[in-house]
Design an enzyme around this catalytic site. Structure first.
Site, short mmCIF file in Angstrom:
data_model
loop_
_atom_site.label_atom_id
_atom_site.label_comp_id
_atom_site.label_asym_id
_atom_site.label_seq_id
_atom_site.Cartn_x
_atom_site.Cartn_y
_atom_site.Cartn_z
N CYS A 14 0.66 -1.15 0.04
CA CYS A 14 0.05 -0.25 -0.25
C CYS A 14 1.47 1.09 0.12
CB CYS A 14 -0.71 0.06 0.89
SG CYS A 14 -2.08 1.44 1.12
N ASP A 131 -6.72 -3.10 11.60
CA ASP A 131 -4.82 -2.43 11.84
C ASP A 131 -5.10 -1.68 12.92
OD1 ASP A 131 -2.88 -0.72 10.73
OD2 ASP A 131 -4.11 0.21 9.55
O1 LIG Z 1 -0.94 5.29 4.50
C1 LIG Z 1 -1.71 5.98 5.49
O2 LIG Z 1 -1.08 7.01 5.11
C2 LIG Z 1 -3.11 5.90 5.80
C3 LIG Z 1 -3.45 6.58 5.70
C4 LIG Z 1 -4.73 6.77 7.00
C5 LIG Z 1 -5.32 6.19 6.50
C6 LIG Z 1 -4.61 4.29 6.56
C7 LIG Z 1 -3.66 3.96 5.72
N1 LIG Z 1 -2.04 3.20 5.15
C8 LIG Z 1 -3.00 1.98 5.98
O3 LIG Z 1 -3.25 2.00 7.61
C9 LIG Z 1 -2.39 0.10 7.02
C10 LIG Z 1 -1.19 0.17 7.92
O4 LIG Z 1 -0.07 0.84 7.40
P1 LIG Z 1 1.07 0.55 7.53
O5 LIG Z 1 2.00 -1.19 7.32
O6 LIG Z 1 1.56 -0.19 9.61
O7 LIG Z 1 2.02 2.17 7.73
C11 LIG Z 1 -2.23 -0.95 5.93
O8 LIG Z 1 -3.24 -1.37 5.41
C12 LIG Z 1 -1.76 0.69 5.07
O9 LIG Z 1 -2.65 0.66 4.02
#
Ligand SMILES: O=C(O)c1ccccc1N[C@@H]1O[C@H](COP(=O)(O)O)[C@@H](O)[C@H]1O
Length: 217
Positions: A14, A131
């Site tokens: 992502c 998450d």
């Molecule tokens: O990535 C972002 O900035 C974000 C912003 C708002 C909501 C979700 C976001 N990212 C998603 O969050 C999870 C965990 O991310 P991490 O691997 O802990 O960095 C994942 O699904 C991202 O796509």
């Protein structure tokens, strides 16, 4: 284990903002590419950029758009360039439907979260993305949560997210047996810029594991 090939865990990368990161993820075997359409994120892209990056994604790789409580008009403009919508805010189920696209609901694992109730409420979701919870931040925190809080009884496919890295992903798969995993910060050099070495290590560490966490024979 002999003669049985366990289903492999799907992997989504992502927060893709650059062509080279997209190519690296695809070439390593990512199943899905995530585009953050929430403008407050340091990983955000605009619709014009989505069109460009989306056109670069080859067949059989899922293009996922991430939204946080955003206008229906913006989501509808993005939808033609996406295969799957990821709702990462407090959207009610009705706000996730009507785009002609499959969607998943992100759930932040607050202490009092009731996953069975959420699964019922969001019955049209294709899966639940779990998450970490941090007050005031909708996601992408780079933090893990206690994986043992995820019940094995959920009917919908679980996508595990939150603070995953090349180092903890094998343990995470063994603990949770998810359908898929989603990573952003754990494979970055800085926000929105992926590290090809960490990206490769992450996808390789996922790809050789079945849903039970055992190596695929
Ligand atoms: O990535 C972002 O900035 C974000 C912003 C708002 C909501 C979700 C976001 N990212 C998603 O969050 C999870 C965990 O991310 P991490 O691997 O802990 O960095 C994942 O699904 C991202 O796509």
């Amino acid at each position: 284990m002999t003669g049985v090939r366990m289903s492999r865990v799907r992997v989504k990368i992502c927060g893709i903002t650059r062509e080279e990161d997209l190519d690296a993820a695809v070439n390593e075997g990512a199943d899905a590419i995530g585009f953050v359409m929430w403008p407050n994120s340091a990983r955000a892209i605009d619709v014009e950029r989505l069109v460009t990056l989306s056109a670069r994604v080859p067949p059989f790789v899922t293009r996922v758009g991430l939204f946080v409580d955003q206008d229906a008009e913006l989501i509808a403009r993005c939808a033609p360039w996406l295969d799957l919508l990821q709702f990462h805010g407090d959207e009610p189920p009705e706000a996730c439907e009507g785009y002609g696209k499959a969607w998943i609901k992100a759930v932040r694992m607050r202490d009092d979260v009731d996953l069975a109730a959420i699964e019922q409420r969001y019955s049209a979701a294709q899966g639940l993305l779990l998450d970490a919870f941090r007050p005031g931040i909708p996601g992408g925190t780079g933090e893990t949560f206690d994986w043992s809080r995820i019940p094995r009884t959920l009917a919908k496919p679980v996508i595990l997210a939150g603070g995953l890295t090349p180092d903890n992903i094998a343990a995470a798969i063994t603990a949770v047996h998810p359908w898929g995993v989603d990573v952003s910060g754990g494979v970055e050099l800085e926000r929105g810029i992926k590290d090809p070495v960490r990206l490769q290590a992450f996808i390789r560490n996922v790809s050789n594991r079945g849903v039970t966490g055992e190596p695929i024979q």
